[in-house]
Write an enzyme that holds these catalytic residues in place. Structure first.
Site, short mmCIF file in Angstrom:
data_model
loop_
_atom_site.label_atom_id
_atom_site.label_comp_id
_atom_site.label_asym_id
_atom_site.label_seq_id
_atom_site.Cartn_x
_atom_site.Cartn_y
_atom_site.Cartn_z
N SER A 1 -68.84 113.60 22.56
CA SER A 1 -69.88 113.14 21.62
C SER A 1 -71.07 114.45 21.36
O SER A 1 -71.25 115.17 21.85
CB SER A 1 -70.48 112.02 22.53
OG SER A 1 -71.69 111.96 22.12
N GLU B 1 -57.68 106.21 17.89
CA GLU B 1 -58.64 105.16 17.11
C GLU B 1 -58.22 105.72 15.56
O GLU B 1 -58.34 104.70 14.75
CB GLU B 1 -60.00 105.58 17.45
CG GLU B 1 -60.48 105.20 18.68
CD GLU B 1 -61.84 105.78 18.99
OE1 GLU B 1 -62.99 105.32 18.36
OE2 GLU B 1 -61.97 106.53 20.07
N THR C 1 -50.08 89.24 29.99
CA THR C 1 -50.15 88.44 28.88
C THR C 1 -51.57 87.92 28.65
O THR C 1 -52.28 87.89 29.49
CB THR C 1 -49.30 87.25 29.01
OG1 THR C 1 -49.86 86.40 30.22
CG2 THR C 1 -47.64 87.66 29.30
N LYS D 1 -69.12 112.16 27.61
CA LYS D 1 -67.89 111.62 26.62
C LYS D 1 -66.50 112.08 26.39
O LYS D 1 -66.68 113.47 26.16
CB LYS D 1 -68.50 110.99 25.37
CG LYS D 1 -69.45 109.82 25.42
CD LYS D 1 -69.13 108.74 25.76
CE LYS D 1 -68.06 108.04 25.23
NZ LYS D 1 -68.90 107.24 23.82
N SER E 1 -50.85 112.54 -15.10
CA SER E 1 -50.50 112.48 -13.53
C SER E 1 -50.34 113.94 -12.97
O SER E 1 -49.78 113.97 -11.81
CB SER E 1 -49.25 111.49 -13.79
OG SER E 1 -48.28 112.14 -14.48
N1 ARG Z 1 -45.78 110.35 -15.70
C1 ARG Z 1 -44.81 109.36 -15.92
C2 ARG Z 1 -44.76 108.37 -14.55
O1 ARG Z 1 -45.06 108.85 -13.68
C3 ARG Z 1 -43.45 109.71 -16.38
C4 ARG Z 1 -43.00 108.67 -17.11
C5 ARG Z 1 -43.45 108.74 -18.63
N2 ARG Z 1 -42.94 108.15 -19.47
C6 ARG Z 1 -43.19 107.59 -20.51
N3 ARG Z 1 -42.58 106.95 -21.23
N4 ARG Z 1 -44.67 107.76 -20.84
O2 ARG Z 1 -44.19 107.26 -14.69
#
Ligand code: ARG
Length: 457
Positions: A277, A290, A155, A283, A23
């Site tokens: 445009s 938008e 309305t 335009k 992550s």
């Molecule tokens: N990257 C993990 C999360 O965002 C951190 C926690 C991980 N904990 C674990 N027991 N693997 O949730």
């Protein structure tokens, strides 16, 4: 790179599984909060005699140098790391040696990530509140300039009654003041530190969770360690509030888009907030509005992602919870972007008051006032309503408006009509006489301006 948890495994993690699990590419956003949390945790460990003061000093200095280097760009995130927590910890150990390995005492990544995300969301939500205040300031600038600019109120998107542009804008301001309230409520409820919940059940060390909570600016600690690591209600609450803000911006956008059309031409957006445009030279498109309207969809979608991720998770931490971040980060980025273009777009738009006024002159939007005129002379409102309906039909058939119909013709419908009716149905009178609290009359508009002003600075 060897995993910190490698001890009990005989085989290395498959590369695809490793990438899937990692992550760092999104939770690196929380590096400041992660490092700050670790510094306070280390300070607590030393105060409680769990690590030595000397080790704490080394850890703190090491963490500070990592923070400085990340801030300056001298240190890049290692995308091979599993997550931001592992990255910081292994970088720390690289820098200060084995002492770095003491930092994770009486802590788990489960409570670490829970505290990081709360800190991160608190910081970001405060920035969002500041941006909403800027938007309110922009709305107020326009409202103050248009306290007496008359346009039709609608309305069913049909011309209904005359209102002032200030009154219309202030309706949006009211929404955004409530949005600030919603965010502040959510912040208040979430401002408790889960750090020290550890993996799920607390710890055998004599920790001082209150100390860490206070140092990190929390109002207290979470009371159940299982809940501490597995609660993401605050994400749902914030994302719901973010969605409501987007809904407000989207409604406002819709009006800006309509008002910019040739059919309305009530406002002209500044060149700086419109685009041209590639083929049609004439335009001038309201793309910002938008896009805001369009991006509302993804912020709603992110809320549903979060709710759906959480719905089937047993207690306590499960890896599903790593999916809390990308959706909420995306909502925050989107919302901040939208707010930062919306405020100056409103501030710089030109209000075409003449066009608004001439739209107000068509559509019989003073018909209610004509009925009220008869009612105030003693006729029951329902009867007056019926007569005015017939008068409107007569005007339409004879190409007249209420202001141009002769008194003689009026008297064919009722003897109660006198010369003063013309003054009573002038658009200015219609607006000025709306003296009821919260109405479009000037006193109410001034009061609203005063109220909204309390939300800025
Ligand atoms: N990257 C993990 C999360 O965002 C951190 C926690 C991980 N904990 C674990 N027991 N693997 O949730």
């Amino acid at each position: 790179m060897e995993k910190m948890w490698a001890g009990r495994f005989e085989q290395a993690l498959d590369k695809r599984a490793d990438d899937f699990n990692s992550s760092i590419h999104f939770d690196c956003k929380m590096y400041k909060q992660d490092i700050t949390g670790s510094m306070k945790h280390a300070a607590m460990l030393a105060l409680q005699g769990i690590i030595s003061d000397d080790d704490c000093d080394k850890i703190t200095a090491g963490l500070q140098s990592i923070l400085d280097d990340l801030n300056s760009g001298d240190l890049a995130f290692d995308m091979e790391a599993e997550d931001i927590h592992m990255f910081v910890e292994s970088e720390l150990t690289k820098r200060i040696g084995d002492v770095g390995k003491r930092l994770h005492t009486a802590r788990s990544r489960n409570d670490q990530v829970a505290v990081d995300i709360r800190l991160f969301l608190r910081d970001e939500t405060n920035e969002i509140i500041a941006l909403i205040r800027e938007l309110l300031a922009a709305i107020l600038t326009q409202a103050k300039a248009h306290k007496t600019s008359i346009l039709p109120g609608y309305t069913h998107l049909q011309r209904a009654q005359p209102i002032t542009f200030a009154h219309h804008l202030l309706a949006y301001a009211m929404m955004f003041t409530r949005d600030i309230g919603r965010l502040e409520d959510a912040l208040r409820r979430m401002n408790y530190s889960p750090l020290g919940s550890c993996a799920l059940s607390g710890t055998t060390y004599n920790t001082d969770r209150e100390f860490v909570a206070k140092e990190l600016g929390f109002d207290g600690i979470t009371l159940n360690s299982i809940d501490g690591v597995s609660d993401r209600d605050f994400c749902v609450e914030l994302m719901s509030a973010y969605s409501t803000i987007m809904m407000h911006l989207s409604r406002f956008s819709e009006e800006i888009i309509l008002w910019s059309s040739w059919e309305f031409k009530f406002v002209e957006l500044s060149d700086s907030y419109t685009t041209g445009s590639s083929i049609m030279p004439q335009k001038k498109n309201p793309d910002m509005a938008e896009l805001v309207r369009g991006k509302t969809g993804r912020v709603y979608g992110n809320l549903f992602t979060m709710l759906t991720v959480l719905k089937g998770i047993p207690l306590a931490y499960n890896k599903d919870m790593q999916e809390d971040k990308e959706c909420i980060f995306d909502s925050i980025d989107t919302l901040k972007q939208c707010l930062s273009v919306f405020a100056p777009m409103i501030e710089t738009m030109t209000v075409l008051t003449d066009n608004m006024y001439s739209a107000a002159q068509k559509g019989f939007i003073n018909a209610t006032d004509l009925a009220d005129y008869l009612t105030k002379k003693g006729m029951p409102f329902r009867s007056a309503y019926k007569i005015v309906g017939q008068i409107v039909a007569f005007c339409i058939n004879n190409n007249l408006v209420l202001e141009t119909m002769s008194l003689e013709d009026y008297n064919k419908y009722s003897d109660l009509f006198c010369e003063d009716l013309y003054n009573e149905i002038s658009l200015e009178t219609c607006v000025a006489k709306r003296i009821s609290a919260g109405g479009t009359g000037i006193d109410s508009v001034e009061k609203q301006i005063e109220y909204v002003s309390t939300f800025i600075d």
